[in-house]
Scaffold this active site. Structure first.
Site, short mmCIF file in Angstrom:
data_model
loop_
_atom_site.label_atom_id
_atom_site.label_comp_id
_atom_site.label_asym_id
_atom_site.label_seq_id
_atom_site.Cartn_x
_atom_site.Cartn_y
_atom_site.Cartn_z
N SER A 182 0.89 -1.18 0.07
CA SER A 182 0.02 -0.06 0.04
C SER A 182 0.93 1.19 0.06
CB SER A 182 -0.90 -0.08 1.36
OG SER A 182 -2.00 0.95 1.18
N ASP A 352 -9.85 -5.71 -4.97
CA ASP A 352 -9.12 -4.52 -3.93
C ASP A 352 -9.84 -3.24 -4.56
OD1 ASP A 352 -7.54 -2.58 -2.84
OD2 ASP A 352 -5.89 -3.92 -2.86
N HIS A 385 -7.53 -5.91 -0.23
CA HIS A 385 -6.48 -4.98 0.23
C HIS A 385 -5.72 -5.78 1.36
CE1 HIS A 385 -4.23 -1.47 -0.41
NE2 HIS A 385 -4.24 -0.92 0.78
#
Length: 410
Positions: A182, A352, A385
């Site tokens: 991320s 995601d 995610h």
């Protein structure tokens, strides 16, 4: 509503595991339990989450050029030191926003990436970004001072990554493999595009990359992309953004009273439903996270969504930008400047909603001139995610691929 939507989105950026509180029937609510005492808080990450499993681990402090004292964990070898290997390749692992390095270690040893890498012959280093619980120190500032929090992810690119890379390189004498998740991918890509760290870098694995955020698949995401972000700074100041603190918690709870905001389902719609989280791991996560960051960092992330480009912090006025950058608009991080022969592995998920497939494909387009044998891409249709850092099957699906990729570079 625009400001509310935008603020909610970035309060929970990367914290997609909160979604599973609803999925697993937790009754605590999405804001979590503020003030939980944890073993990690008391004794550190090594003692709480590594040494107890039979691994060696060192707590290390590194000071950035702008004075922040960052905490690292080093796991120099696997549980069973093997074969007289003395020059283990170093791997640096970088977390995302609003969490710290402990997030990588919440699953059992056979399922978490740092210990899997250690058992596969790597010298593992776990980073903890400024502002998180073990990196809240400075040579002259205190976290109670607003100036301590006057930074965004630009400073992570300019100061945190260089300090950590330099220390690992000095200690090991070897080029470094990098893993980011991320925000850990965004700061790496920005850094590499500026030519920083590439002389010390062996390869990089980018999990659920968020370089571009134009296609967040939610109505709130669209609102955030079009919203004016300067109001957040006016609201909270250039200070600490602490999701567990009373000012932020009260504000978020007030938003949850709005009938159009369902806080229990919000995270699913924002980040994508994670397919493969264990409820006990989620509970452990909730006792340890989220962590603080700066309000300025949250604003910068909001700008990344709104503007559709990877750029330095926008001070909102041409004269302010001119003062900081010598030009009226913030400079762009040109991802295509990343060396074409740098080995990269990109892994992303079909569920995601933060790192949307179209945004990742936009990122991959920046690598269209990359050397073909230096770019590996993995698409996992079922992954959301948080599956990349805490999925119970991440070892078989993702981590074995990362290990094999790193070993090929050696």
């Amino acid at each position: 509503m625009a400001l509310r939507g935008q603020f909610l989105i970035f309060c929970v950026l990367v914290l997609s595991v909160f979604e599973s509180r609803s999925a697993y029937g937790s009754s605590r609510g999405w804001l979590g339990r503020a003030g939980d005492a944890t073993a990690a808080q008391e004794i550190g990450i090594c003692a709480s989450s590594v040494i107890i499993h039979g691994y060696k681990c060192q707590e290390i402090d590194v000071t950035t050029k702008d004075g922040y004292i960052l905490n690292l964990q080093r796991i120099p070898e696997g549980r069973v030191a093997g074969g007289g290997q003395t020059k283990r390749p170093p791997v640096l692992i970088q977390h995302g926003v609003l969490v710290d390095g402990l997030t990588w270690l919440l699953n059992p040893p056979e399922q978490n990436l740092p210990l899997i890498l250690a058992d596969n012959g790597f010298d593992v280093w776990i980073a903890n970004t400024r502002g998180t619980r073990f990196s809240r120190r400075h040579t002259s500032l205190d976290p109670s001072q607003m100036e301590f929090w006057n930074w965004s992810w630009d400073e992570l690119v300019a100061y945190d990554l260089p300090a950590v890379f330099d220390h690992v390189y000095e200690q090991t004498g070897q080029k470094i493999h990098y893993v980011g998740h991320s925000l850990g991918t965004l700061i790496a890509l920005a850094s590499f595009s500026e030519g920083l760290q590439v002389d010390k870098l062996k390869s990089a694995a980018l999990l659920s990359p968020i370089a571009y955020l134009s296609y967040m698949r939610t109505a709130l995401g669209v609102i955030a992309a079009k919203s004016f972000v300067g109001e957040i700074t006016t609201l909270l100041g250039l200070a600490e953004f602490n999701p567990k603190g009373k000012p932020v918690a009260d504000f978020l709870k007030s938003l949850c009273t709005n009938p159009v905001v369902n806080c229990y389902d919000l995270l699913t719609s924002l980040t994508g439903r994670n397919c493969c989280l264990n409820s006990s791991t989620v509970d452990l996560f909730l006792r340890n996270e989220p962590q603080s960051t700066s309000t300025k960092n949250m604003v910068h992330l909001a700008q990344t969504v709104r503007d559709g480009v990877i750029a330095k912090f926008n001070y909102g006025r041409p004269d302010y930008n001119l003062m900081h950058y010598g030009e009226f608009r913030p400079p762009i991080y040109n991802i295509s400047n990343i060396p074409h022969d740098l080995p990269l592995f990109v892994s992303y998920g079909g569920n995601d909603a933060l790192a949307d497939v179209r945004d990742v494909e936009n990122l991959l387009d920046s690598f269209k001139f990359h050397d073909g044998d230096k770019l590996g891409v993995q698409f996992i249709k079922s992954y959301g995610h948080a599956d990349f850092i805490m999925g119970i099957n991440a070892k078989d699906i993702v981590y074995n691929q990362v290990v094999a990729f790193f070993k090929r570079q050696n």
